[in-house]
Design an enzyme around this catalytic site. Structure first.
Site, mmCIF file in Angstrom:
data_model
loop_
_atom_site.group_PDB
_atom_site.id
_atom_site.type_symbol
_atom_site.label_atom_id
_atom_site.label_comp_id
_atom_site.label_asym_id
_atom_site.label_seq_id
_atom_site.Cartn_x
_atom_site.Cartn_y
_atom_site.Cartn_z
ATOM 1 N N GLY A 66 32.915 31.234 44.462
ATOM 2 C CA GLY A 66 31.272 29.757 44.638
ATOM 3 C C GLY A 66 30.456 30.823 43.674
ATOM 4 O O GLY A 66 29.025 30.137 43.675
ATOM 5 N N HIS A 118 33.898 36.801 33.232
ATOM 6 C CA HIS A 118 33.985 37.585 34.678
ATOM 7 C C HIS A 118 34.009 38.900 34.599
ATOM 8 O O HIS A 118 34.658 40.093 34.985
ATOM 9 C CB HIS A 118 35.073 36.954 35.330
ATOM 10 C CG HIS A 118 35.063 35.466 35.673
ATOM 11 N ND1 HIS A 118 34.244 35.103 36.861
ATOM 12 C CD2 HIS A 118 35.541 33.959 35.548
ATOM 13 C CE1 HIS A 118 34.054 34.298 37.029
ATOM 14 N NE2 HIS A 118 34.930 33.146 35.817
ATOM 15 N N SER A 163 42.366 29.511 45.888
ATOM 16 C CA SER A 163 41.792 28.275 45.225
ATOM 17 C C SER A 163 42.242 29.019 44.029
ATOM 18 O O SER A 163 42.119 28.575 42.958
ATOM 19 C CB SER A 163 40.243 28.543 46.083
ATOM 20 O OG SER A 163 39.114 28.211 44.598
ATOM 21 N N TRP A 174 41.735 32.409 32.938
ATOM 22 C CA TRP A 174 40.433 33.507 32.775
ATOM 23 C C TRP A 174 41.521 34.166 31.955
ATOM 24 O O TRP A 174 42.773 34.324 32.026
ATOM 25 C CB TRP A 174 40.073 33.951 33.455
ATOM 26 C CG TRP A 174 39.154 33.032 34.185
ATOM 27 C CD1 TRP A 174 37.942 32.263 34.526
ATOM 28 C CD2 TRP A 174 40.157 33.038 35.611
ATOM 29 N NE1 TRP A 174 37.899 31.554 35.555
ATOM 30 C CE2 TRP A 174 39.287 31.792 36.347
ATOM 31 C CE3 TRP A 174 40.901 33.072 36.577
ATOM 32 C CZ2 TRP A 174 38.889 31.054 37.508
ATOM 33 C CZ3 TRP A 174 41.238 32.682 37.946
ATOM 34 C CH2 TRP A 174 39.758 31.975 38.056
#
Length: 341
Positions: A66, A118, A163, A174
């Site tokens: 999130g 990330h 997820s 990624w």
């Protein structure tokens, strides 16, 4: 008579929903004395007054937690003297600087992925200072009096793992590896799970069976200082010892954060964000409904295997949840009983 019956049913349903939510939070807001004793006072009382002339919020964005929504709160909703100026529709078109040109927020939406997509704790600590020097045109590398405030958001590990599988199955992905001491892990230590550019249509079984899948214990690995275990070199250290060191490092780094959010407790996270940093929000935050993975039905045997694969994340999450509600309790006590400060 029929309308009275319908009204009664609706009233009972509303009461049950309200009571379940109250109980969910209340159980964590009344920690035991033994749990309180497990943390030092300065690890629980971490509130500070955000000073955008000196502080830099560094958002460690872990996949499928999130983080995009939370990043949006940081750039659009914080009530600060010089808020972020955002250019739509550019994804990373927000300029978050104080009046003196000081960058006060490092995140995807404010600075883009300048330290890697990330980036984890190790990458950010190696990269953020020099990146901010570059962006602020401090080419001499003069030591600026910045105070780095690292924050993150965590999610229940099984739901997060599922997820990520669904995300990967759709063909999205990624970069799979993180740098440590400026270098990527060798392919010998971490051979890729996929053969092509993506892992589209991957089954859950195949996703689980790849031993080098970075989705396993992703939150723990991304919060740990990987330099403490010789980066991603798997030789020279017993596997179990290495895992314990990584988990211990992740807990230590989480303790050092003045604030972190939890996906499953977003209302509480928003409350804690404001009172931990001494700021308010400009607008009411709309919490998104639970994502698809949270309602995904998985066979019990598979579920147990996912838990085993992510046992570090599960222990870290349990640790984080206890600390989170201790901090929440402390903030509420200070807020509603100011004489105790």
């Amino acid at each position: 008579m029929k309308s009275m019956f319908c009204f009664s049913v609706c009233a009972i349903v509303f009461f049950l929903l309200f009571f379940s939510e109250y109980l969910r939070v209340f159980l964590y807001q009344t920690p035991s004395s033994s749990l309180i004793a497990a943390f030092q006072t300065n690890q629980v009382k971490t509130s500070f007054k955000l000073d955008i002339k000196q502080d830099v919020i560094v958002f460690l964005h872990i996949q499928k937690t999130g983080g995009k929504m939370f990043d949006s709160i940081l750039v659009h909703s914080l009530n600060v003297n010089t808020p972020c100026l955002c250019i739509k529709p550019i994804a990373s078109g927000c300029r978050c600087r104080g009046a003196n040109g000081h960058i006060w927020l490092y995140s995807r939406l404010s600075t883009n992925w300048m330290c890697g997509v990330h980036a984890d704790w190790t990458e950010l600590h190696e990269c953020v200072p020099r990146t901010l020097n570059y962006l602020e045109k401090n080419f001499d590398g003069i030591s600026l009096n910045r105070r780095y405030r690292y924050i993150t958001i965590l999610r229940e590990p099984v739901a997060r793992y599922l997820s990520e599988w669904l995300h990967t199955q759709r063909g999205a992905d990624w970069p799979t590896l993180h740098k440590c001491r400026g270098h990527l892990p060798s392919l010998a230590d971490f051979p890729p799970c996929r053969k092509g550019l993506t892992w589209i249509n991957v089954t859950l079984e195949a996703f689980m069976n790849c031993s080098t899948n970075p989705a396993r214990n992703r939150q723990t690995y991304m919060l740990a200082n990987m330099r403490q275990v010789n980066c991603y070199n798997l030789t020279g250290m017993d596997y179990d010892v290495r895992q314990k060191k990584i988990l211990s490092s992740a807990k230590t780094n989480l303790l050092s954060m003045p604030f972190y959010a939890m996906t499953d407790f977003m209302n509480e996270s928003i409350f804690l964000l404001q009172h931990s940093m001494g700021i308010s929000l400009k607008n009411r935050i709309k919490i998104n409904p639970k994502p698809r993975a949270s309602s995904l039905r998985v066979d019990q045997q598979i579920l147990e295997k996912i838990k085993e694969l992510n046992r570090l994340d599960i222990e870290l999450y349990d640790f984080a949840k206890k600390l989170f509600f201790l901090r929440l309790k402390s903030v509420k006590e200070d807020k509603f009983n100011p004489s105790t400060n």
